[in-house]
Design an enzyme around this catalytic site. Structure first.
Site, PDB file in Angstrom:
ATOM      1  N   GLU A  75       5.839  -5.581   5.103  1.00 29.90           N
ATOM      2  CA  GLU A  75       5.074  -5.336   6.330  1.00 29.90           C
ATOM      3  C   GLU A  75       4.092  -6.473   6.504  1.00 29.90           C
ATOM      4  O   GLU A  75       3.266  -6.726   5.626  1.00 29.90           O
ATOM      5  CB  GLU A  75       4.301  -4.023   6.219  1.00 29.90           C
ATOM      6  CG  GLU A  75       5.187  -2.805   6.225  1.00 29.90           C
ATOM      7  CD  GLU A  75       4.403  -1.501   6.078  1.00 29.90           C
ATOM      8  OE1 GLU A  75       4.982  -0.442   6.316  1.00 29.90           O
ATOM      9  OE2 GLU A  75       3.205  -1.553   5.724  1.00 29.90           O
ATOM     10  N   ASP A 120      -8.264   1.057   8.900  1.00 28.77           N
ATOM     11  CA  ASP A 120      -8.276   0.323   7.635  1.00 28.77           C
ATOM     12  C   ASP A 120      -9.607   0.399   6.921  1.00 28.77           C
ATOM     13  O   ASP A 120     -10.673   0.386   7.531  1.00 28.77           O
ATOM     14  CB  ASP A 120      -7.912  -1.143   7.886  1.00 28.77           C
ATOM     15  CG  ASP A 120      -6.427  -1.296   8.178  1.00 28.77           C
ATOM     16  OD1 ASP A 120      -5.624  -0.937   7.308  1.00 28.77           O
ATOM     17  OD2 ASP A 120      -6.082  -1.751   9.294  1.00 28.77           O
ATOM     18  N   TYR A 176       6.903   6.642   7.954  1.00 25.33           N
ATOM     19  CA  TYR A 176       5.786   6.251   7.090  1.00 25.33           C
ATOM     20  C   TYR A 176       4.855   7.447   6.968  1.00 25.33           C
ATOM     21  O   TYR A 176       4.241   7.862   7.951  1.00 25.33           O
ATOM     22  CB  TYR A 176       5.062   5.058   7.716  1.00 25.33           C
ATOM     23  CG  TYR A 176       3.960   4.430   6.874  1.00 25.33           C
ATOM     24  CD1 TYR A 176       2.960   5.185   6.277  1.00 25.33           C
ATOM     25  CD2 TYR A 176       3.908   3.050   6.710  1.00 25.33           C
ATOM     26  CE1 TYR A 176       1.956   4.592   5.526  1.00 25.33           C
ATOM     27  CE2 TYR A 176       2.894   2.443   5.974  1.00 25.33           C
ATOM     28  CZ  TYR A 176       1.926   3.226   5.382  1.00 25.33           C
ATOM     29  OH  TYR A 176       0.922   2.653   4.662  1.00 25.33           O
TER      30      TYR A 176
END
Lengths: 407, 279
Positions: B54, B65, B179
């Site tokens: 990725e 994040d 995912y």
């Protein structure tokens, strides 16, 4: 335009193409839950009674709609009324929304609220409501804003809230929202994100507007009682846009009422010098539709879609995106948007202080400055309401520097 | 939804399934500290056995994040990285490597390039799939059609908070793999995997035939071993990005990245023996 999205008509949470729900998956179910609880609360008499009671007995509503006699005389033009949100408990309109969402947090059984703050007014309002309702409160605030709004930091701590300084990015409101979203995505099962403006993912822009629309409902009744007619113009400052949409919303059905949102023109037209998202007509550059922090709206950004730095003397207006409903009102020409400079806002603050005996917040001073810049276009018969969204105590350091330099 | 042309991602996961092996998906931020460096790192990761790579597209406001990847994004933006640069990097990687490549981005950079322009360019240079952190199936109407036309897998995130109805939606919108976010939170290294992860994985399996990769908080070979028999792949991100941050030189970084992936891979193969139920 290549960035225009195809949006089916009448999707909840959409204002034309703007709005939506652009968040990490973890937040989707909590957003649905919030939407559901809010929809139930809207038609629940018990909730509405609690909300009304706190607005009246805790926050101090209704706020006056004050005729600004000396300002009107000085302008020699339109009759000017001030909607005195600055007289509310905690000193700004932010308490309206904080009460509404605080009650929702209690309903959802969430013992903790998270908030972001720029000027500190929303942080103070959140800390206040959290203390009043017995909730824990964490407020994220950019360290640059903590320095320029030190008084509000002390107030939040006095109220028992944890204030977390945010060092990333430009250390202002945008970065505080990023950090609040990270906290929320981590503690989503126990915490409610008490977002302070008409920003973010659905249902926030709609819900915050609804909680703030009490401003316009009162103002409309008050002006009809005082003048036996509707206003010709409404003026309000626009950061994310909660005080302005709160004033505008009740008047949207009144076609003759012109609405003007005043943005932060900062110190120049170039990207990074201002926070004007809907003032390209004045030469302010860098705003295009895009996605930031959960919503699709006009965003100040570079060619690559990276969010731009902004500047405003007013921490509450120093933000690169605008509430999605404002983007739609602008596209439809139902409301008009323009920007005024840091300097014009300071001058307006001084004028209001000395003419009416009211020291306004720097944010609200932008609204008045916007009116002043357009005075030549007004007729004496025009009737203007300026939303005085907050008081200026928090800005005294900035005002003191202005006085030291110029008087 | 399966596209007509099978991508490298789908082929790699079939191979892994046939071998009964847990795959390793390696995330690094493109342009950290430069696109040339990322080029080296990707080849090193692929040589060491990373099954899917990725490439993170840096964004100014990475709300999903944690601090490690935030700092990587800042370094990448400082080095002048943009989406077109990352696409060009994919072209360079494809000259020597057929490792499956996923572009991992926030929505705005892609939106500003234009969905069609981006999808066309990504297909041309040989990218295999796209994952957009802040895009859910509900908001992906345009995106979905355009990307499948250009033979790009659309990978969506599932989370511990996703209810059954959402898992169904996410599964229907995804191709290549799904995912699964292991915990509520942002990306970043954690000591232990959440205790409810096996249950979550079983619930996800009820709604999808796609391979399931588990990410967020996976930093140790032990985490990978635990996933054997439960997941199809483990995503390792912040653990690799922090090696890049700490390394004294680019060469040292490439070496340590390869070492880390080899030890993850080994754990993935050991995981085989724990496999009780083939999916």
């Amino acid at each position: 335009m290549s960035t225009q999205l195809t949006i089916p008509a009448a999707v909840p949470g959409r204002f034309g193409p703007y709005g939506g729900r652009y968040v990490p998956e973890t937040l989707m179910v909590p957003l649905f839950e919030l939407e559901r609880v809010y929809e139930q609360a809207k038609s629940d008499a018990v909730f509405q009674a609690e909300f009304a009671s706190l607005l009246k007995n805790f926050a101090g509503r209704p706020t006056p709609l004050q005729f600004a006699a000396r300002l009107t005389a000085k302008f020699g033009g339109p009759r000017v009324y001030l909607k005195r949100e600055d007289l509310l408990h905690t000193g700004a309109h932010k308490i309206n929304n904080a009460i509404g969402q605080g009650l929702l947090a209690v309903r959802m059984g969430k013992p903790r609220v998270i908030a972001e703050t720029g000027a500190g007014q929303h942080g103070v309002a959140s800390a206040t409501v959290a203390a009043h309702l017995g909730l824990q409160c964490t407020v994220y605030m950019g360290t640059e804003d903590m320095a320029r709004q030190a008084l509000n930091v002390a107030r939040m701590r006095m109220l028992g809230a944890e204030v977390v300084g945010v060092e990333s990015g430009s250390k202002t409101l945008k970065d505080a929202i990023n950090e609040a979203m990270r906290d929320w995505v981590t503690n989503v099962r126990t915490s409610h994100y008490l977002l302070g403006s008409v920003l973010g993912a659905h249902p926030y822009p709609t819900m915050v507007r609804d909680f703030q629309s009490v401003i316009g409902r009162e103002a409309r009744q008050q002006i009809l009682a005082a003048e036996k007619r509707l206003p010709t113009h409404l003026y309000a400052c626009v950061g994310g846009g909660s005080n302005s949409i709160g004033l505008f919303h009740e008047f949207l059905k009144d076609d003759g009422v012109k609405m003007v949102g005043i943005e932060a023109g900062g110190r120049g037209n170039g990207l990074g010098e201002h926070a004007a998202r809907l003032a390209a007509h004045q030469g302010f550059t860098g705003a295009r539709p895009g996605v930031l922090q959960g919503t699709y709206t006009y965003v100040l950004q570079n060619e690559d879609g990276q969010i731009a730095a902004t500047h405003s003397i007013s921490a509450g207006l120093d933000y690169p995106a605008i509430g999605p409903e404002h983007a739609w009102l602008a596209d439809q020409h139902r409301a008009e948007y323009a920007a005024v400079s840091d300097l014009a806002a300071l001058e307006a603050a001084k004028l209001l202080s000395r003419t009416e005996g009211i020291i306004p917040a720097l944010e609200s001073a932008h609204a008045l400055a916007g009116l002043i810049e357009r005075l030549p276009q007004f007729k004496p018969s025009d009737l203007v309401i300026v939303n005085l969204s907050g008081r200026g105590d928090k800005d005294m350091d900035t005002y003191r520097r202005l006085l030291d330099e110029k008087v | 939804m399966i596209t007509d042309a099978t991508t490298r991602i789908t082929r790699r996961f079939s191979e892994l399934r046939a071998a009964g092996e847990l795959g390793i998906v390696a995330y690094i931020t493109a342009g950290d500290p430069s696109l040339d460096a990322t080029h080296k790192f990707v080849l090193a990761l692929a040589d060491a056995g990373a099954d899917v790579i990725e490439l993170g597209v840096p964004f100014s406001d990475p709300v999903a994040d944690g601090p490690t990847i935030q700092r990587a994004s800042e370094r990448a933006l400082k080095s002048g990285t943009n989406l077109r640069g990352v696409i060009e990097l994919v072209r360079r990687i494809r000259q020597t490597s057929q490792v499956p490549l996923v572009l991992f981005s926030y929505f705005n950079p892609i939106l500003q390039m234009g969905l069609e322009n981006f999808a066309k360019a990504a297909e041309q240079v040989g990218a295999d799939g796209v994952l957009v952190t802040d895009l859910t199936p509900e908001e992906s109407g345009d995106y979905h059609g355009i990307f499948h036309t250009h033979n790009l897998d659309t990978i969506f995130l599932a989370a511990p908070t996703s209810d059954d109805a959402r898992l169904q939606k996410i599964s229907a919108a995804s191709s290549g793999f799904l995912y699964l976010i292991s915990r509520t939170g942002v990306t970043g290294v954690k000591d232990a995997l959440p205790e409810d992860l096996p249950g979550l994985l079983r619930r996800v399996r009820n709604f999808t035939q796609l391979p399931v990769a588990v990410g967020f908080g996976i930093s140790l070979p032990g985490h990978v071993s635990v996933l054997g028999g439960l997941a199809d792949a483990a995503v390792v991100g912040s653990a690799l990005v922090s090696e890049i941050e700490k390394a004294p030189s680019l060469e040292a970084a490439a070496t340590v990245l390869a070492d880390r992936v080899r030890s993850f891979k080994q754990a993935g193969r050991r995981g085989l023996s724990r496999r009780e139920v083939a999916p």
